[in-house]
Design a protein around this motif. Structure first.
Motif, PDB file in Angstrom:
ATOM      1  N   LEU A  34      -6.227  -2.732   6.029  1.00 24.33           N
ATOM      2  CA  LEU A  34      -6.064  -4.125   5.633  1.00 24.33           C
ATOM      3  C   LEU A  34      -7.175  -4.552   4.669  1.00 24.33           C
ATOM      4  CD1 LEU A  34      -4.260  -6.562   6.042  1.00 24.33           C
ATOM      5  CD2 LEU A  34      -5.675  -7.229   7.991  1.00 24.33           C
ATOM      6  N   LEU A  35      -8.401  -4.091   4.927  1.00 22.02           N
ATOM      7  CA  LEU A  35      -9.509  -4.417   4.030  1.00 22.02           C
ATOM      8  C   LEU A  35      -9.242  -3.867   2.638  1.00 22.02           C
ATOM      9  CD1 LEU A  35     -12.476  -5.557   3.832  1.00 22.02           C
ATOM     10  CD2 LEU A  35     -13.238  -3.207   4.248  1.00 22.02           C
ATOM     11  N   PHE A  36      -8.789  -2.622   2.558  1.00 19.39           N
ATOM     12  CA  PHE A  36      -8.495  -2.025   1.255  1.00 19.39           C
ATOM     13  C   PHE A  36      -7.414  -2.823   0.530  1.00 19.39           C
ATOM     14  CE2 PHE A  36      -6.192   0.649  -1.653  1.00 19.39           C
ATOM     15  CZ  PHE A  36      -7.186   1.323  -2.334  1.00 19.39           C
ATOM     16  N   THR A  37      -6.348  -3.129   1.245  1.00 24.14           N
ATOM     17  CA  THR A  37      -5.234  -3.876   0.640  1.00 24.14           C
ATOM     18  C   THR A  37      -5.705  -5.217   0.098  1.00 24.14           C
ATOM     19  OG1 THR A  37      -3.660  -2.846   2.148  1.00 24.14           O
ATOM     20  CG2 THR A  37      -2.957  -4.857   1.060  1.00 24.14           C
ATOM     21  N   GLU A  92      -6.120  -6.361  -3.954  1.00 32.78           N
ATOM     22  CA  GLU A  92      -5.397  -7.499  -4.515  1.00 32.78           C
ATOM     23  C   GLU A  92      -6.339  -8.520  -5.144  1.00 32.78           C
ATOM     24  OE1 GLU A  92      -2.589  -9.394  -1.969  1.00 32.78           O
ATOM     25  OE2 GLU A  92      -1.621  -7.523  -1.358  1.00 32.78           O
ATOM     26  N   LYS A  93      -7.498  -8.748  -4.494  1.00 32.15           N
ATOM     27  CA  LYS A  93      -8.445  -9.758  -4.984  1.00 32.15           C
ATOM     28  C   LYS A  93      -9.293  -9.240  -6.144  1.00 32.15           C
ATOM     29  CE  LYS A  93      -9.566 -13.271  -3.358  1.00 32.15           C
ATOM     30  NZ  LYS A  93      -9.221 -14.675  -3.641  1.00 32.15           N
ATOM     31  N   PHE A  94      -9.576  -7.929  -6.172  1.00 35.57           N
ATOM     32  CA  PHE A  94     -10.468  -7.372  -7.183  1.00 35.57           C
ATOM     33  C   PHE A  94      -9.782  -6.216  -7.905  1.00 35.57           C
ATOM     34  CE2 PHE A  94     -13.030  -9.307  -3.834  1.00 35.57           C
ATOM     35  CZ  PHE A  94     -13.833 -10.165  -4.577  1.00 35.57           C
ATOM     36  N   MET A 113       0.849  -1.194   0.000  1.00 37.87           N
ATOM     37  CA  MET A 113       0.000   0.000   0.000  1.00 37.87           C
ATOM     38  C   MET A 113       0.886   1.246   0.000  1.00 37.87           C
ATOM     39  SD  MET A 113      -2.812   1.265   2.822  1.00 37.87           S
ATOM     40  CE  MET A 113      -3.855  -0.169   2.573  1.00 37.87           C
ATOM     41  N   THR A 114       0.587   2.178  -0.897  1.00 32.45           N
ATOM     42  CA  THR A 114       1.400   3.377  -1.017  1.00 32.45           C
ATOM     43  C   THR A 114       1.037   4.391   0.072  1.00 32.45           C
ATOM     44  OG1 THR A 114      -0.161   4.476  -2.502  1.00 32.45           O
ATOM     45  CG2 THR A 114       1.496   3.040  -3.518  1.00 32.45           C
TER      46      THR A 114
END
Length: 379
Positions: free
Chosen positions: A121-124, A128-130, A1-2
């Motif tokens: 963590l949810l965003f990361t 990655e999944k979508f 994550m940046t």
């Protein structure tokens, strides 16, 4: 994550905070303060904080402070609350400071840190999944969910969801031992944390190259949190299932025997048809909506998320109504995170539809926050 993404998430987090605390500050202008729970004078008022802030410790928060300060032996029925957050996390700070006045402030700070960690963590994970747009849509759906204020209150929601998403993310990275350990912490935070174990086993089964006795045993570590608490209840009170047996003492028509979902649906509908039209009726409507529309949303998310996520969410959804009521379902729905992914998917595919749903959700968030702060039962 940046760094840029972290700053944008923090900006959204701060905007959410400003909104929630503004509602708390001006809540007296909408409703009179009528707390419908006890122990305020022993847990919240001594904090010295303004009521607009200490009210985020309303209802279950007073029990968490009591457990951190006095353990499980002083209040009947308090064993319903699992120990990781109050007894271990808050208890450490209580032992360090030696006083209880800081517990509320510390607990609120920790809950909000856990919440921001969960958002990151949810965003990361979803990115990655979508894709990034789905991830942003999911985060916004979390923030304006009708009961999202619980993430910033003295409740276990933020810690629990950080552990849940952390466990699934570890499994995604094929770190099965870490996934099992985080699941163990989750099952020591809330009873539904145990549902991570079957969900993770399904996730393991989807990776043929990872199937091994070693990885199965790593996932089964997730049972340790619940088993440890049950062992404590057995040795201290003679009943390893005391956390379930005391549920009826909290009212709301809870039963100690299993009640099937169709029966609960019928009971909830009867409540809507027969109850007086007062402030409590707002909660009854939302409980019924959470117990019905919540299931529909999970079924809609079924084809868009991994099966392991859906299994976990459905088990978490159907478990509370086994007590015979939809009471608190609007809060219990917070752990059914595929709903957030569905919101993110709609944001990416059908933005006009999700804007309408977000507007309704935001309105309910405002209403529920004011009710909760003023001491009215929400969930």
């Amino acid at each position: 994550m940046t760094k840029r993404i972290v700053l944008k998430l923090f900006f959204l987090f701060i905007i959410w905070h400003i909104g929630v605390f503004s509602l708390s500050y001006f809540a007296d202008r909408f409703l009179p303060y009528k707390p419908s729970f006890s122990l305020i004078d022993l847990t919240l008022i001594p904090s010295g904080l303004p009521r607009s802030i200490y009210s985020f410790g309303n209802f279950d928060g007073v029990h968490y402070i009591t457990i951190a300060r006095d353990g499980y032996n002083h209040v009947e029925g308090i064993q319903a609350f699992f120990p990781l957050f109050p007894r271990i996390v808050l208890g450490v700070f209580h032992d360090f400071f030696g006083r209880s006045t800081e517990l509320l402030a510390i607990g609120l700070i920790l809950s909000n840190l856990f919440f921001f960690g969960f958002l990151c963590l949810l965003f990361t994970f979803i990115q990655e999944k979508f894709n990034p747009k789905t991830a942003w849509g999911a985060v916004i759906t979390v923030l304006i969910f009708p009961t999202s204020f619980f993430f910033g209150a003295l409740y276990t929601e933020s810690l629990f969801m950080l552990l849940v998403i952390g466990s699934f993310y570890a499994a995604h990275r094929k770190k099965w031992r870490l996934a099992g350990v985080l699941a163990a912490f989750a099952s020591c935070t809330r009873v539904v944390g145990i549902f991570l174990v079957p969900a993770l086993l399904i996730e393991l089964w989807s990776h043929k190259e990872q199937r091994s006795a070693k990885n199965v045993l790593a996932i089964l570590i997730g049972c340790a949190g619940l088993l440890a608490y049950m062992a404590y209840l057995w040795t201290s009170f003679g009943d390893p299932l005391l956390f379930a047996h005391v549920q009826s003492g909290f009212g709301a028509g809870r039963s100690t025997t299993i009640v099937l979902y169709p029966q609960v649906l019928w009971r909830s509908l009867k409540i809507l048809l027969t109850s007086p039209r007062n402030i409590a009726y707002v909660t009854y409507i939302q409980e019924f909506a959470a117990g019905t529309l919540g299931l529909i949303l999970l079924l809609l998310a079924y084809k868009r998320v991994p099966k392991s996520w859906t299994v976990f969410a459905l088990l978490c959804f159907f478990f509370p109504p086994l007590t015979g009521t939809f009471s608190s379902m609007s809060r219990y729905l917070l752990v059914c995170f595929p709903i957030y992914i569905l919101g993110g998917w709609l944001y990416a595919k059908y933005p006009k539809a999700i804007y309408l749903l977000w507007a309704i959700s935001f309105f309910l968030l405002c209403v529920n926050t004011i009710l909760f702060i003023q001491g009215y039962w929400v969930a």
